[in-house]
Design a protein around this motif. Structure first.
Motif, mmCIF file in Angstrom:
data_model
loop_
_atom_site.group_PDB
_atom_site.id
_atom_site.type_symbol
_atom_site.label_atom_id
_atom_site.label_comp_id
_atom_site.label_asym_id
_atom_site.label_seq_id
_atom_site.Cartn_x
_atom_site.Cartn_y
_atom_site.Cartn_z
ATOM 1 N N SER A 180 24.763 77.454 38.825
ATOM 2 C CA SER A 180 26.065 77.067 38.280
ATOM 3 C C SER A 180 25.953 76.655 36.812
ATOM 4 N N SER A 198 32.745 76.442 40.636
ATOM 5 C CA SER A 198 31.303 76.465 40.934
ATOM 6 C C SER A 198 30.672 75.074 40.954
ATOM 7 N N ARG A 199 31.345 74.090 40.329
ATOM 8 C CA ARG A 199 30.820 72.721 40.322
ATOM 9 C C ARG A 199 31.203 71.950 41.584
ATOM 10 N N VAL A 227 28.433 79.773 45.631
ATOM 11 C CA VAL A 227 28.430 80.148 44.202
ATOM 12 C C VAL A 227 27.643 81.441 44.016
ATOM 13 N N GLN A 235 34.889 81.563 46.278
ATOM 14 C CA GLN A 235 34.675 80.126 46.065
ATOM 15 C C GLN A 235 35.815 79.304 46.680
#
Length: 503
Positions: free
Chosen positions: A142, A410-411, A418, A472
């Protein structure tokens, strides 16, 4: 006929058939075509179906074992310099033989084919090395992707506008049926070197990084390379009178595409031969099987490129031009939605991906849910692309918010999701995107008087972007479902502890 080959041809049929049916309906309603043009298209579709079947089987038989073999040997290699050299070489050589890249190179008139192909191949080679180092040194995918995309968008500010959409399309077509089996197998072999709990998660992400490389390299090419201006003209479909003329049209092109295929596949076979001579990794029977696989690959690739370039893509361009030049030009958007929905639904690699996610999540994110989200995502991406063709909206207005959203997600999503999401971008932008959707957009753009390089190119990039967000989001759904499923158990345990303390 080999049962496995029948299965691959059936998969190809399910991918090409929806497009063929849409074209037939449009030819009888909004965009009438001559019978000779329709026969040319249908012959191209048949060659495309059979060629894709042969090619996919050949890549599966030859490329997956080669990737696993190279990955397994790299794990045992003591020299990191030798590992990086082999990774670069293999990534670059495999990319040169990628059929989707060859199709894109034929569409980009401003850049000579070999210049574009070698630039993209170098990008994949460099980022295969980056992926290797990420696995070995346990770098977060990420964080690495966020840094790379920020650098990419800064670099694009200094790149001529004519190269930007082509650069993003190059990232989408690179990870096709030739490179994906090899890169995935290489990632599994490399991640096996790590015994920690995150090792298996890091087997995902190689395709994502190998998609970034071509974008950066083509942006750099735009800064330093100044080709002469190319004029895009509408594709002319030859007038054919008899079926004999149709056959002759295809047969006359076979030698040229045959030589092109042999030039691109010969380095891969050479690597296989050298690797086997020095390592003796495969048994005699497996060597024979892999050589047969290379044979299937060559036959399939010749049929694929001949069918695409002679019959399929020209009619796609003609159809786009016919729609855009009529009072029905805004029909391009709903037609694009329909094509996008069915293209990703029928893509064999997408079906495999959906099954993997269902298995990883234990059924909490089902095959049907994944399939629906991917189909809707790609349908929206194609609708945006057709809107760009008709209005001339800059690709930045779509691609920058899309990637920002994907990187923010993605965090908050599990690293497994991811990796799968960013890998799946190349999977969604399969052969049908570059062989039909891109020519359709180019034909429409030419008809409305737009700039083909800035307005039509970019469709592959948007199709590749859609799964990054869709999967996601599915990862967030999975996390929420998991938390909800565990909540009653957690409350029961907390109540039990409270009761015990009170006693």
């Amino acid at each position: 006929m080999n049962e496995k080959l029948k299965e691959k041809i059936r998969e190809s049929l399910s991918s090409v058939l929806p497009i063929t049916m849409i074209v037939l309906v449009l030819s009888m309603t909004l965009v009438p075509m001559e019978i000779s043009t329709l026969v040319l298209f249908l012959t191209g579709a048949v060659l495309l179906i059979i060629g894709m079947g042969f090619f996919q089987l050949g890549a599966e038989i030859a490329m997956t074992p080669l990737g696993q073999g190279v990955g397994g040997r790299l794990v045992k290699c003591k020299s990191i310099w030798l590992m990086t050299f082999i990774c670069f070489l293999m990534g670059a050589i495999i990319t040169i033989s990628e059929p989707d890249l060859q199709v894109l190179a034929n569409q980009v008139a401003a850049i000579p084919n070999m210049v574009l192909i070698l630039t993209v191949a170098a990008g994949v080679g460099v980022f295969t090395v980056v992926a290797l180092l990420r696995i070995l040194f346990k770098v977060s995918l990420s964080i690495l992707l966020i840094g790379l995309y920020i650098f990419m968008f800064i670099l694009s500010v200094f790149t001529p506008a004519e190269f930007i959409a082509v650069a993003f399309d190059a990232g989408g077509v690179t990870t096709g049926p030739m490179t994906v089996p090899f890169i995935m197998a290489l990632g599994i072999g490399l991640s096996a070197a790590r015994s920690d709990k995150d090792g298996s998660n890091d087997s995902f992400g190689l395709i994502a990084l190998c998609s970034v490389g071509p974008i950066l390299m083509v942006l750099l090419l735009g800064i330093f390379y100044h080709p002469s201006e190319a004029v895009y003209t509408a594709v002319e479909v030859p007038r054919l009178v008899t079926t004999h003329d149709v056959v002759r049209e295809f047969l006359s092109s076979v030698p040229d595409y045959g030589m092109e295929v042999l030039r691109s596949i010969f380095p891969v076979i050479g690597v296989f031969v050298i690797f086997e001579i020095f390592t003796r990794s495969y048994r005699k029977r497996q060597v024979t099987r892999m050589l047969v696989g290379f044979g299937y690959t060559v036959i399939g690739l010749i049929m694929f490129l001949t069918g695409v370039n002679v019959g399929f893509a020209p009619v796609g361009s003609l159809l786009g031009g016919g729609l855009a030049d009529s009072i029905f030009k805004w029909f391009l958007i709903p037609i694009g939605i329909m094509i996008g929905y069915y293209i990703v639904k029928a893509e064999p690699a997408v079906r495999v991906l959906n099954e993997q996610v269902e298995e990883i999540t234990g059924g909490m994110v089902s095959y049907k849910m994944m399939n629906a989200s991917m189909s809707i995502g790609v349908a929206c991406a194609v609708a945006l692309s057709m809107t760009r063709v008709l209005t001339g909206i800059n690709i930045y207005w779509v691609i920058i918010p899309g990637y920002i959203l994907a990187l923010i997600l993605s965090r908050f999503v599990s690293p497994v999701f991811v990796g799968i999401a960013f890998d799946s971008g190349g999977v969604a932008s399969g052969p049908m995107t570059s062989t039909f959707l891109l020519p359709l957009a180019m034909g429409a753009c030419t008809a409305v008087g737009g700039n083909v390089v800035t307005d039509a190119f970019g469709i592959v990039a948007l199709v590749a972007l859609a799964p990054l967000i869709a999967i996601q989001v599915m990862g967030l759904v999975y996390a929420r479902k998991t938390k909800t499923a565990n909540q009653p158990i957690q409350m029961f345990l907390e109540d039990t502890v409270v009761d015990f303390e009170e006693e």
